[in-house]
Scaffold this motif. Structure first.
Motif, PDB file in Angstrom:
ATOM      1  N   ALA A  97       0.848  -1.193   0.000  1.00  0.00           N
ATOM      2  CA  ALA A  97       0.000   0.000   0.000  1.00  0.00           C
ATOM      3  C   ALA A  97       0.879   1.237   0.000  1.00  0.00           C
ATOM      4  CB  ALA A  97      -0.915   0.009   1.220  1.00  0.00           C
ATOM      5  N   VAL A  98       0.612   2.153  -0.924  1.00  0.00           N
ATOM      6  CA  VAL A  98       1.437   3.351  -1.050  1.00  0.00           C
ATOM      7  C   VAL A  98       0.558   4.589  -1.187  1.00  0.00           C
ATOM      8  CG1 VAL A  98       3.390   2.144  -2.068  1.00  0.00           C
ATOM      9  CG2 VAL A  98       1.612   3.033  -3.556  1.00  0.00           C
ATOM     10  N   GLY A  99       1.073   5.719  -0.705  1.00  0.00           N
ATOM     11  CA  GLY A  99       0.421   7.002  -0.883  1.00  0.00           C
ATOM     12  C   GLY A  99       1.123   7.778  -1.970  1.00  0.00           C
ATOM     13  N   LEU A 100       0.364   8.344  -2.896  1.00  0.00           N
ATOM     14  CA  LEU A 100       0.946   9.005  -4.055  1.00  0.00           C
ATOM     15  C   LEU A 100       0.263  10.347  -4.304  1.00  0.00           C
ATOM     16  CD1 LEU A 100       0.828   5.914  -6.472  1.00  0.00           C
ATOM     17  CD2 LEU A 100       2.774   6.623  -5.069  1.00  0.00           C
ATOM     18  N   SER A 101       1.062  11.354  -4.617  1.00  0.00           N
ATOM     19  CA  SER A 101       0.500  12.644  -5.007  1.00  0.00           C
ATOM     20  C   SER A 101       0.005  12.566  -6.443  1.00  0.00           C
ATOM     21  CB  SER A 101       1.560  13.738  -4.890  1.00  0.00           C
ATOM     22  OG  SER A 101       2.530  13.597  -5.922  1.00  0.00           O
ATOM     23  N   GLY A 102      -0.754  13.587  -6.859  1.00  0.00           N
ATOM     24  CA  GLY A 102      -1.254  13.611  -8.228  1.00  0.00           C
ATOM     25  C   GLY A 102      -0.141  13.604  -9.252  1.00  0.00           C
ATOM     26  N   ALA A 103       0.950  14.346  -8.988  1.00  0.00           N
ATOM     27  CA  ALA A 103       2.080  14.381  -9.924  1.00  0.00           C
ATOM     28  C   ALA A 103       2.698  12.998 -10.081  1.00  0.00           C
ATOM     29  CB  ALA A 103       3.127  15.386  -9.437  1.00  0.00           C
ATOM     30  N   THR A 104       2.744  12.234  -9.000  1.00  0.00           N
ATOM     31  CA  THR A 104       3.302  10.884  -9.060  1.00  0.00           C
ATOM     32  C   THR A 104       2.399   9.960  -9.864  1.00  0.00           C
ATOM     33  OG1 THR A 104       4.212  11.262  -6.848  1.00  0.00           O
ATOM     34  CG2 THR A 104       4.244   9.010  -7.678  1.00  0.00           C
ATOM     35  N   TRP A 105       1.097  10.058  -9.627  1.00  0.00           N
ATOM     36  CA  TRP A 105       0.146   9.262 -10.401  1.00  0.00           C
ATOM     37  C   TRP A 105       0.341   9.494 -11.890  1.00  0.00           C
ATOM     38  CZ3 TRP A 105      -3.459   5.533  -9.508  1.00  0.00           C
ATOM     39  CH2 TRP A 105      -3.823   5.272  -8.185  1.00  0.00           C
ATOM     40  N   LEU A 106       0.395  10.751 -12.281  1.00  0.00           N
ATOM     41  CA  LEU A 106       0.409  11.079 -13.705  1.00  0.00           C
ATOM     42  C   LEU A 106       1.784  10.926 -14.337  1.00  0.00           C
ATOM     43  CD1 LEU A 106      -1.901  14.229 -13.633  1.00  0.00           C
ATOM     44  CD2 LEU A 106      -2.509  11.898 -14.298  1.00  0.00           C
ATOM     45  N   GLY A 107       2.850  11.170 -13.558  1.00  0.00           N
ATOM     46  CA  GLY A 107       4.188  11.146 -14.134  1.00  0.00           C
ATOM     47  C   GLY A 107       4.917   9.828 -14.035  1.00  0.00           C
TER      48      GLY A 107
END
Length: 308
Positions: free
Chosen positions: A94-104
């Protein structure tokens, strides 16, 4: 104190009732009541109390719940690690990701991880570190990747730099200000407030103040990627967005970059994990895939990878 005492206490606290815990665990209510009484007797203090909204932890119970939740998560990870070291495809990451990480980064990482670990369940949560820190601290999340927070407890967390980031001015396709080349030309535009660090107003104002400009007052704040995309595509508002947002298919089909001369820095993208606690083999492999994706992304942008 036995593991079943901790398991039962967590279930009762999270479901806020003996009945709810009974349904979750498949145990009888009398057995759960007995388990809770044994635990409280051993600790010498009440952990739960009844309120109108159900059973809630006492102040001591809240502290004990955080510790027990983290302990049970580590036990789960230990079991999964043994299985993974024996070559079994098992467990979860399980990981937490920012929007920039999701998209990039996720588009390259996701298929590689599914190919290498088809039997491991992957849970990805969107958010910034302040909102996800509690879930990282209690062991619900293995690690976080996103903008570096302004403040972080170095005694409890390890921080690894993946790459430096920047923000771009974005507006809808055919925006009337699309030919602007200086930030000063956009001061009087309508702005949507976005950002990664609180307070957002200060982060936004600092961009303009850095270039000697009076910051505009942003009257709209949007905290979801879909909300920002919708507002930008349907209005003449502008926003400062991480480069990864603007370059993604989700945004590039409806917005365009206004290529001003000024560079607008953004918070570094980092990986944060709990200090002193190793990742399971599956989680470690996922972290490695993110590091490789970050290096590839940096190389594609024509800039050398940032040393860690």
């Amino acid at each position: 104190m036995k593991l079943h005492h901790l398991r039962d206490f967590i279930a009762i606290a999270e479901t806020r009732s003996i009945r709810g815990a009974s349904r979750r665990l498949g145990l009888t209510q009398p057995s759960l009541t007995r388990s809770l009484r044994e635990l409280e007797a051993e600790l010498g203090t009440p952990l739960l109390e009844r309120h109108a909204r159900g059973v809630v932890p006492t102040p001591i119970g809240e502290a004990f719940l955080r510790r027990t939740h983290a302990a049970m998560e580590e036990i789960r990870r230990a079991q999964e690690e043994v299985g993974q070291l024996r070559g079994r495809q098992t467990g979860a990451v399980a990981v937490g990701l920012s929007g920039a990480t999701w998209l990039g980064l996720v588009p390259g990482v996701f298929p590689a991880f599914r190919k290498s670990h088809p039997g491991v369940r992957l849970h990805m949560v969107e958010g910034f570190f302040p909102a996800l820190e509690g879930r990282l601290a209690d062991g619900t999340l293995d690690f976080y990747i996103g903008p570096r927070p302004e403040r972080i407890d170095a005694d409890h967390y390890s921080v690894e730099l993946l790459f430096e980031n920047e923000r771009l001015v974005a507006g809808r396709k055919g925006h009337p200000r699309r030919n602007a080349r200086q930030l000063a030309e956009l001061v009087d535009a309508e702005w949507i407030l976005t950002g990664a660090r609180e307070p957002l107003e200060r982060e936004f104002a600092d961009v303009f103040a850095r270039y000697g400009l009076t910051p505009p007052v942003a009257m709209v704040q949007a905290e979801s990627m879909i909300g920002v995309a919708a507002l930008l595509s349907m209005t003449d508002a502008l926003a400062l967005l991480p480069r990864q947002w603007v370059e993604s298919p989700l945004f590039s089909s409806v917005v365009e970059v206004i290529p001003i001369a000024e560079r607008i820095d953004s918070a570094d993208i980092v990986r944060i994990a709990r200090a002193g606690l190793p990742l399971t083999p599956a989680a470690a492999h996922l972290a490695t895939l993110f590091e490789r994706a970050a290096g590839h992304y940096t190389h594609q942008r024509g800039r050398p990878a940032t040393p860690r």
